[in-house]
Design an enzyme around this catalytic site. Structure first.
Site, PDB file in Angstrom:
ATOM      1  N   SER A   1       0.837  -1.213   0.000  1.00 27.39           N
ATOM      2  CA  SER A   1       0.000   0.000   0.000  1.00 27.39           C
ATOM      3  C   SER A   1       0.869   1.260   0.000  1.00 27.39           C
ATOM      4  O   SER A   1       0.601   2.225  -0.730  1.00 27.39           O
ATOM      5  CB  SER A   1      -0.890   0.016   1.248  1.00 27.39           C
ATOM      6  OG  SER A   1      -1.808  -1.046   1.211  1.00 27.39           O
TER       7      SER A   1
ATOM      8  N   ARG B   1     -13.322  -6.944 -11.801  1.00 30.64           N
ATOM      9  CA  ARG B   1     -13.629  -6.327 -10.496  1.00 30.64           C
ATOM     10  C   ARG B   1     -14.431  -5.032 -10.658  1.00 30.64           C
ATOM     11  O   ARG B   1     -14.316  -4.345 -11.668  1.00 30.64           O
ATOM     12  CB  ARG B   1     -12.318  -6.080  -9.727  1.00 30.64           C
ATOM     13  CG  ARG B   1     -11.619  -7.398  -9.401  1.00 30.64           C
ATOM     14  CD  ARG B   1     -10.314  -7.179  -8.677  1.00 30.64           C
ATOM     15  NE  ARG B   1     -10.505  -6.664  -7.342  1.00 30.64           N
ATOM     16  CZ  ARG B   1      -9.515  -6.316  -6.528  1.00 30.64           C
ATOM     17  NH1 ARG B   1      -8.263  -6.438  -6.941  1.00 30.64           N
ATOM     18  NH2 ARG B   1      -9.759  -5.869  -5.317  1.00 30.64           N
TER      19      ARG B   1
ATOM     20  N   SER C   1     -13.615   0.683   2.237  1.00 34.77           N
ATOM     21  CA  SER C   1     -12.564   0.514   1.235  1.00 34.77           C
ATOM     22  C   SER C   1     -11.585   1.673   1.260  1.00 34.77           C
ATOM     23  O   SER C   1     -11.945   2.818   0.956  1.00 34.77           O
ATOM     24  CB  SER C   1     -13.180   0.402  -0.165  1.00 34.77           C
ATOM     25  OG  SER C   1     -12.161   0.530  -1.141  1.00 34.77           O
TER      26      SER C   1
ATOM     27  N   ASP D   1      -6.974  -8.380   4.108  1.00 36.39           N
ATOM     28  CA  ASP D   1      -6.166  -9.209   3.197  1.00 36.39           C
ATOM     29  C   ASP D   1      -5.657 -10.488   3.862  1.00 36.39           C
ATOM     30  O   ASP D   1      -5.058 -11.330   3.193  1.00 36.39           O
ATOM     31  CB  ASP D   1      -4.972  -8.395   2.685  1.00 36.39           C
ATOM     32  CG  ASP D   1      -5.416  -7.296   1.723  1.00 36.39           C
ATOM     33  OD1 ASP D   1      -6.489  -7.449   1.096  1.00 36.39           O
ATOM     34  OD2 ASP D   1      -4.706  -6.291   1.615  1.00 36.39           O
TER      35      ASP D   1
ATOM     36  N   LYS E   1     -12.287  -9.179  -4.064  1.00 36.54           N
ATOM     37  CA  LYS E   1     -10.831  -8.962  -4.115  1.00 36.54           C
ATOM     38  C   LYS E   1     -10.298  -9.561  -5.425  1.00 36.54           C
ATOM     39  O   LYS E   1     -11.069  -9.782  -6.357  1.00 36.54           O
ATOM     40  CB  LYS E   1     -10.178  -9.608  -2.893  1.00 36.54           C
ATOM     41  CG  LYS E   1     -10.580  -8.939  -1.589  1.00 36.54           C
ATOM     42  CD  LYS E   1     -10.064  -7.524  -1.525  1.00 36.54           C
ATOM     43  CE  LYS E   1     -10.488  -6.832  -0.245  1.00 36.54           C
ATOM     44  NZ  LYS E   1     -10.106  -5.420  -0.247  1.00 36.54           N
TER      45      LYS E   1
ATOM     46  N   ARG F   1      -2.657 -14.038  -2.781  1.00 34.78           N
ATOM     47  CA  ARG F   1      -2.839 -14.442  -1.382  1.00 34.78           C
ATOM     48  C   ARG F   1      -3.497 -15.816  -1.268  1.00 34.78           C
ATOM     49  O   ARG F   1      -3.294 -16.524  -0.283  1.00 34.78           O
ATOM     50  CB  ARG F   1      -3.633 -13.376  -0.622  1.00 34.78           C
ATOM     51  CG  ARG F   1      -2.904 -12.037  -0.604  1.00 34.78           C
ATOM     52  CD  ARG F   1      -3.419 -11.097   0.460  1.00 34.78           C
ATOM     53  NE  ARG F   1      -3.078  -9.725   0.135  1.00 34.78           N
ATOM     54  CZ  ARG F   1      -1.876  -9.165   0.277  1.00 34.78           C
ATOM     55  NH1 ARG F   1      -0.882  -9.869   0.767  1.00 34.78           N
ATOM     56  NH2 ARG F   1      -1.670  -7.906  -0.049  1.00 34.78           N
TER      57      ARG F   1
HETATM   58  C1  S3P Z   1      -5.583  -1.443  -0.175  1.00 33.03           C
HETATM   59  C2  S3P Z   1      -6.859  -1.500   0.284  1.00 33.03           C
HETATM   60  C3  S3P Z   1      -7.608  -2.761   0.445  1.00 33.03           C
HETATM   61  C4  S3P Z   1      -6.698  -3.981   0.354  1.00 33.03           C
HETATM   62  C5  S3P Z   1      -5.696  -3.856  -0.750  1.00 33.03           C
HETATM   63  C6  S3P Z   1      -4.815  -2.644  -0.535  1.00 33.03           C
HETATM   64  C7  S3P Z   1      -4.929  -0.123  -0.286  1.00 33.03           C
HETATM   65  O1  S3P Z   1      -8.571  -2.842  -0.573  1.00 33.03           O
HETATM   66  O2  S3P Z   1      -7.468  -5.152   0.185  1.00 33.03           O
HETATM   67  O3  S3P Z   1      -4.869  -5.015  -0.803  1.00 33.03           O
HETATM   68  O4  S3P Z   1      -3.688  -0.075  -0.440  1.00 33.03           O
HETATM   69  O5  S3P Z   1      -5.637   0.892  -0.198  1.00 33.03           O
HETATM   70  P1  S3P Z   1     -10.045  -2.193  -0.432  1.00 33.03           P
HETATM   71  O6  S3P Z   1      -9.901  -0.732  -0.430  1.00 33.03           O
HETATM   72  O7  S3P Z   1     -10.803  -2.692  -1.635  1.00 33.03           O
HETATM   73  O8  S3P Z   1     -10.588  -2.746   0.857  1.00 33.03           O
END
Ligand code: S3P
Length: 450
Positions: free
Chosen positions: A29, A129, A174, A327, A354, A403
């Protein structure tokens, strides 16, 4: 290139104790955001410890396509010469974000309030998605989008020439949606307000503040109210990317289920919006300790020490913890298979959108390996068989989901018979050194099916 090559079948079998130190890669992230915020800044941002997984490399390529100068200096050291807020050029090629939902949604956000157009695509997983969760709020700024049915990629975004700031209550938990709106708000005059009723990872807010934006967060009856003042001059920074707790989850969980194991995973960020798995494992009776607890760059950090835990028990995982470990549910379900009793995981509807439908992917694979799983639209329950009693023996589909692939390979480290995945290729999106790292601890993973 982001296109996915020939499938790479992999098999994991019971091994001796896992021991040693696992230096997991940089946080995914924070790596995406370092490149993106670097590209939106004035001056040269330097980055160390960048995750060089395919997802992040695709974001680096995209930032170049929008006009930033992105340079790989080797060994995780990168620099980004930014174009400033509102300075993006129109790309002359389609932007391929590969497997990365974070990449595509954040990049859509940060180009959505500039007078340029861009067309986005990805692999078969990403192109399935939902993107309306991002394009709906972007439309409030004046941004237009045209994609395939169901709001899916490939999709063209036409940035708003005269964007207006917005106030938006995020309808799903999210961080990607929250971040896309905030990044769009950067080039809108006035104050953009984003409200989330469930707290999600807050890296965008923290990093925007670090790059010099005026951004505040207030906890109110409505939820977390984040207010960003538009059109700041972001100033280039140095970012030392912390190691990824979501990657740390794999060696940690493996150590808990393989007899005799004792593994140290140093320098893991324990930001409360990310650390839910570790709290949950401790509640299950895991021998998981935090050593050398400290603060780095304003974030809590510790070295995680995980030892074999023969008496894990199934628990109820609080629904309100879901966002902080979203995750990590696939690998938690693997640990739950070795616990005594049921582990119930409610409040996890987001797992269905996901890189794959993660509840379904894990249910099918766990059941093929002799574990009972029940599920509903937003919950699932794994009935643990206790240490030493999980049969294994099946080949699982990874559904282009890193994952899922890594979780089943962890499963095979402690089952009676080996566990295979049809394709370990997607692991390279987030954890390119997974095989040598786990092998170095003593895991027996081979590139073969069975
Ligand atoms: C992330 C947010 C999450 C996570 C992803 C990374 C991010 O997704 O599952 O692996 O870096 O902002 P969502 O925003 O869809 O929950």
């Amino acid at each position: 290139m982001s296109s996915h090559g020939a499938p790479i079948p992999m098999t994991s079998r019971a091994c001796g104790a896992l021991t040693g130190t696992a230096q997991v890669p940089g946080d995914k992230s924070i790596s995406h955001r370092s490149l993106i915020l670097g590209a939106l800044s004035v001056g040269e941002t330097t980055i160390t410890g960048l995750l060089e997984g395919q997802d992040v490399l695709d974001t680096a390529r995209a930032m170049r396509a929008f006009g930033a100068e992105v340079t790989d200096h080797g060994g995780g050291s990168w620099s980004v010469h930014g174009v400033g807020v509102g300075g993006f050029a129109e790309p002359d090629q389609v932007i391929d974000c590969g497997n990365s939902g974070t990449g595509v949604r954040l990049i859509m956000g940060c180009m959505a309030t500039s007078p340029i157009s861009a067309t986005f695509t990805g692999d078969a997983s990403l192109n399935g998605r939902p993107m309306a969760r991002v394009t709906d709020p972007l439309a409030l700024f004046g941004t237009q989008s045209v994609g395939r049915s169901g709001g899916r990629l490939p999709m063209t975004i036409v940035g708003a020439a005269e964007p207006v700031p917005v106030r938006y209550v995020v309808p799903v938990p999210s961080a990607q949606v929250k971040s896309a709106v905030l990044l769009a708000g950067l080039n809108a005059p006035g104050k953009t307000v984003v409200i989330e009723t469930e707290a999600t990872r807050d890296h965008t807010e923290r990093m925007l503040a670090g790059f010099g934006a005026e951004i505040t967060t207030e906890i109110t009856d409505e939820g977390r109210v984040i207010t960003l003042t538009g059109q700041p001059e972001l100033k280039a920074q140095h970012i030392d990317v912390p190691r990824d707790p979501s990657s740390a989850a794999f060696p940690v969980c493996a150590a808990l289920i393989v007899p005799g194991s004792d593994v140290l995973v140093p320098n893991i960020g324990l930001n409360p919006t990310r650390a839910g798995l570790f709290t949950t494992l401790r509640e299950m009776g895991a021998d998981l300790t935090y050593e050398n607890e400290r603060e780095e760059g304003g974030e809590p950090v510790a070295d995680l020490r995980a030892r074999f835990s023969p008496d894990l028990k199934g628990i109820e995982v609080p629904a309100e913890r879901a966002a902080s470990m979203i995750d990590e549910y696939p690998v938690l379900s693997v640990v739950a298979a070795f616990a005594n009793g049921k582990t119930h995981m409610p409040g996890v509807k987001e797992l269905r959108v996901k890189e794959s439908d993660r509840i379904d992917a894990m249910k099918v694979g766990l059941e093929a390996n002799g574990i009972t799983v029940e599920d509903g639209p937003d919950w699932w329950t794994v009935t643990g068989l206790g240490h030493g009693n999980v049969p294994g023996g099946a080949t699982c589909a990874s559904h282009l989901d890193h994952r899922i692939a890594m979780s089943f390979l962890v499963l095979g480290m402690a089952t009676q018979r080996p566990v295979s995945v049809d394709d370990g290729g997607p692991i390279a999106t987030s954890f390119p050194i997974f095989e040598p790292l786990m092998g170095g601890l003593g895991a027996a993973i081979t590139r073969s099916n069975g």
